[in-house]
Scaffold this motif. Structure first.
Motif, PDB file in Angstrom:
ATOM      1  N   UNK A 190       0.810  -1.212   0.000  1.00 44.30           N
ATOM      2  CA  UNK A 190       0.000   0.000   0.000  1.00 44.30           C
ATOM      3  C   UNK A 190       0.854   1.276   0.000  1.00 44.30           C
ATOM      4  N   UNK A 191       2.165   1.149  -0.123  1.00 42.76           N
ATOM      5  CA  UNK A 191       3.042   2.314  -0.157  1.00 42.76           C
ATOM      6  C   UNK A 191       3.372   2.848   1.220  1.00 42.76           C
ATOM      7  N   UNK A 192       4.407   3.681   1.302  1.00 38.38           N
ATOM      8  CA  UNK A 192       4.820   4.319   2.560  1.00 38.38           C
ATOM      9  C   UNK A 192       5.120   3.294   3.656  1.00 38.38           C
ATOM     10  N   UNK A 193       5.806   2.198   3.264  1.00 38.44           N
ATOM     11  CA  UNK A 193       6.155   1.105   4.179  1.00 38.44           C
ATOM     12  C   UNK A 193       4.932   0.375   4.715  1.00 38.44           C
ATOM     13  N   UNK A 194       3.786   0.534   4.043  1.00 37.50           N
ATOM     14  CA  UNK A 194       2.562  -0.149   4.460  1.00 37.50           C
ATOM     15  C   UNK A 194       2.399  -1.418   3.636  1.00 37.50           C
ATOM     16  N   UNK A 195       3.121  -2.461   4.016  1.00 39.58           N
ATOM     17  CA  UNK A 195       3.045  -3.740   3.319  1.00 39.58           C
ATOM     18  C   UNK A 195       1.994  -4.608   3.988  1.00 39.58           C
ATOM     19  N   UNK A 196       0.918  -4.880   3.270  1.00 43.24           N
ATOM     20  CA  UNK A 196      -0.157  -5.665   3.847  1.00 43.24           C
ATOM     21  C   UNK A 196      -1.169  -4.798   4.566  1.00 43.24           C
ATOM     22  N   UNK A 197      -2.360  -5.361   4.755  1.00 42.76           N
ATOM     23  CA  UNK A 197      -3.472  -4.587   5.302  1.00 42.76           C
ATOM     24  C   UNK A 197      -3.234  -4.132   6.732  1.00 42.76           C
TER      25      UNK A 197
END
Length: 785
Positions: A190-197
């Motif tokens: 999801x970008x910005x180090x947001x890997x996974x929900x």
């Protein structure tokens, strides 16, 4: 006249033969196409069109999982990762509206097909992709897990699509529909180090997936189209993200997951982000996480996997269960954030060029400042990097004089901020030396569990940890060790009286290099006072007399038994706190007094698990008996006098003295802490270090405040004492802890040992009188003063 020719009509039989020829060709082509189609599937399944995952890999797709740091109350404090900040969640942890949004937007027939939506595929072929794509959730998962985006080469793209179809079908056979949905949510970036929900919901909305609202779920599902394009961060594409979210809401309405009225109302709302980046230099408990990083790397070196390979802290999805309480950590960080900018403002006010030409240093000559800065240069990271590159010392020094663009830390309206500027590195070093720094640790004395750890103001700019890494002069906070030794050896009572007069310890005694004289900060040397009053008011000469009576060696031994590992010379001056000791050591030592004389080594990690929940490490308590419960309780009783009537009395609501003088820096007052508290303030000789050690029966907390260099300090003790620099942080922290009743912080008295033989109630003492006008013989010969 020319003869007319008339074309002969073909017989009907010949026409039928010609048509049947075309029909045969059509069916041959169709059969060939079907054969080619299935043959391509067969080739793909054999791996002829590219590497395909086997059954084992399908069962355990290789994904990099971040290591999760979990607080004692079950919250995620942070993660260790390199590229993938991913922590998987089960399907049951996904809210229904999040799943509905995904199905409505990405694959409405998800529950009806077997990996390939042939109906959608035919529609996409007929409309040439203008009616939307036909990739199912299973196909998109296959692409995320096992295939890579190729170039614009159409043939390669066809081959990749076939591989995705084959893998999608295999995934459908291997997993349930719900498992496929969970895997897709867990794998997406999801970008910005947001890997996974899970990372996405925490980073964009500051909450767990199960707590997501409908419009938040719709926004995150909308990002599946292109997380780079639909990036919700400010100054990226918030308007585009909002539009895409509204498309998801419209899809949910189209397929009757939500009403049109709800869709319309939600489409008018803002994104309402709570952007909370998860990086190693931001977030909660950053200094503690830095300590934990080293702790885990040391543990990994000594503990290989069962197959002999090495655990990867950043990819193996470990779970580290810590003793830190996320609520108490928040209260500690908040207390530091509230107090430090106000204290810094006063410090800066005293160090303006017209008031101090050598700011931020005091009492230093130009050459001394130059030597200090040169030494700091050689300890800097810049020096280390340039030296590793083979630069000469002359070149490195020159680089410190060359202006460069940088972002520097600053307090702005009481909040941390960054300023983009151009500055010489040497000037930025001096600039940073003007900042006061905090160190704070809180611990349960009965278990040794560390509950809060604040190693500095801002880890992004100040990475030196002032809890365990930093060691500074402890000042008067060392005095309870002297008193405890004297009580242990001489069976003294807090009500015993002692002369205030000056004392000089001769050079021959204890191997002193020269005579040593203790002086009182208030200049008073008349009369007598009780031990409780002496410690409460931090009277130096009284402590020096006790040191002279018991000797430095027993005091050093006492400190070592209390867990102090720092070097302590066996000289009388240590009685006034000359040793450099860390906050970590001091808190553990004081906790021994609160824990009835039993030392507990501080515990930060309770257990470590692998991604499957197998326990890899479980801590073993390290305890030892140091003092009798009687001596420990008597020492605590002495320290209660500090808060009742001594230098820590401003924790009580009744404190009003000099309130106007300190109003600029005394944050959070009144603290209104009326429960039993034992503590000790500490101030070093030149006001460079301010300490406060405070404890209640089930919580001991130490706070230190000072600048990087001792030469940077307050000029006067009114601001440069522990009661002004460190005590307000302790007061605000405890006030917040008590307001949170779920924490169960004690307001009770310290437990009195059974058969206590030392009298601690001075009202019953024959001397009776806090200021102690009694003569020395009231001690009945216990001490020969």
């Amino acid at each position: 006249m020319a003869k007319k020719t008339v074309a002969k009509k073909k017989p009907a039989k010949d026409n039928a033969q010609d048509f049947s020829k075309y029909v045969r060709r059509f069916w041959m082509l169709f059969a060939g196409g079907v054969f080619a189609f299935f043959f391509m599937f067969l080739l793909a399944s054999w791996g002829a069109l590219g590497e395909m995952p086997d059954h084992t890999i399908l069962e355990n797709p290789k994904t990099f999982l971040a290591t999760e740091i979990i607080s004692s109350d079950g919250k995620t404090l942070g993660k260790f990762y390199l590229d993938d900040n991913r922590t998987p969640v089960d399907y049951e942890e996904l809210p229904k509206q999040l799943v509905d949004a995904l199905v409505a937007t990405e694959d409405i027939r998800h529950y009806d097909h077997s990996g390939i939506d042939f109906r959608g595929t035919m529609r996409a072929i007929v409309k040439m992709g203008r009616g939307g794509g036909a990739s199912t959730i299973s196909q998109q998962l296959a692409k995320q897990l096992f295939t890579k985006q190729v170039s614009s080469n159409k043939i390669q793209r066809v081959f990749q699509k076939v591989r995705e179809w084959v893998i999608a079908i295999r995934l459908e056979r291997q997993y349930t529909k719900e498992e496929i949905i969970a895997m897709y949510f867990n794998i997406y970036d999801f970008g910005n180090n947001a890997d996974g929900i899970r990372s996405a919901s925490r980073i964009y909305f500051g909450k767990e997936p199960k707590d997501l609202e409908l419009k938040e779920s719709a926004m995150l599902v909308g990002m599946f189209k292109n997380s780079s394009l639909y990036n919700p961060r400010p100054h990226r594409n918030p308007e585009g993200v909002k539009n895409r979210r509204n498309v998801v809401l419209a899809q949910m309405n189209k397929y009757e997951y939500i009403s049109e009225q709800l869709k319309d109302s939600l489409q008018k709302t803002e994104l309402d982000l709570n952007y909370s980046p998860e990086s190693h230099r931001e977030g909660t408990a950053t200094y503690f996480r830095a300590y934990l990083d080293k702790f885990m790397k040391d543990w990994i070196k000594k503990n290989p996997k069962p197959d002999g390979s090495t655990y990867n802290l950043y990819n193996d999805g470990l779970k580290i269960y810590t003793t830190i309480d996320s609520r108490m950590q928040e209260y500690a960080e908040d207390a530091v954030a509230r107090h430090m900018p106000r204290l810094q403002a006063e410090f800066d006010n005293q160090n303006t060029p017209d008031r101090n030409k050598t700011a931020p240093f005091l009492d230093l000559e130009p050459q001394e400042i130059k030597d200090l800065m040169n030494a700091s240069m050689k300890r800097s990271e810049r020096w280390r990097v340039l030296r590793a590159q083979g630069k000469s010392e002359k070149e490195i020094v020159a680089s410190f004089e060359k202006p460069v663009q940088m972002s520097i830390f600053a307090w702005k309206d009481g909040q941390p901020s960054e300023i983009d500027t151009v500055m010489k590195p040497i000037d930025s070093m001096r600039y940073y030396k003007s900042f006061l720094q905090p160190g704070m640790m809180s611990m349960d004395p009965q278990t040794g569990h560390v509950k809060a750890w604040v190693g500095g103001m801002n880890y992004r700019h100040f990475q030196y940890d002032h809890v365990k890494q930093g060691k500074r002069q402890v000042g008067s906070t060392f005095k309870p060790f002297v008193y405890a030794t004297a009580i242990d050896q001489l069976h003294l009572s807090p009500c015993d009286t002692i002369p205030r007069q000056q004392i000089t310890i001769e050079a021959e005694k204890y191997g002193n290099p020269e005579p040593w004289t203790a002086k009182n900060s208030d200049g008073r040397y008349d009369g007598f006072l009780t031990l409780k009053s002496a410690l409460g008011n931090s009277v130096n000469t009284a402590t020096a007399r006790l040191m002279d009576k018991v000797g430095p060696e027993p005091v050093v031994d006492m400190a070592k038994n209390l867990g102090i590992t720092s070097e302590i010379p066996a000289v009388p001056a240590i009685s006034l706190g000359t040793p450099d000791i860390s906050v970590y050591e001091m808190v553990a030592a004081y906790a021994t007094f609160a824990n009835k004389g039993v030392y507990n080594k501080p515990v930060m990690v309770t257990r470590v698990e692998d991604k499957n929940g197998t326990i890899l490490y479980q801590f073993t308590p390290e305890t030892k008996d140091v003092l009798s419960a009687e001596v420990a309780y008597t020492t605590v009783n002495l320290m209660q006098g500090v808060v009742e009537s001594g230098s820590g009395s401003r924790l009580r609501d009744s404190w009003r003295a000099n309130q106007t003088l300190y109003k600029e820096i005394i944050t959070g007052y009144p603290y209104e802490l009326t429960n039993p508290i034992a503590g000790k303030t500490g101030t070093t000789q030149n006001q460079s270090d301010g300490w406060f050690m405070g404890m209640v029966p089930n919580l001991v907390t130490g706070v230190w405040v000072g600048a990087e260099d001792r030469a940077a300090h307050f000029k006067h003790i009114s601001y440069g004492q522990g009661a002004s620099m460190a005590l307000p942080i302790w007061g605000m922290y405890m006030k917040s802890c008590y307001a949170d009743e779920e924490l169960g912080i004690s307001k009770d008295n310290f437990e009195k040992p059974a058969n206590l033989s030392i009298e601690v109630d001075c009202a019953k003492w024959k001397g009776n009188g806090d200021e102690g006008t009694n003569p020395a013989d009231e001690l009945d010969g216990v001490l020969d003063f």
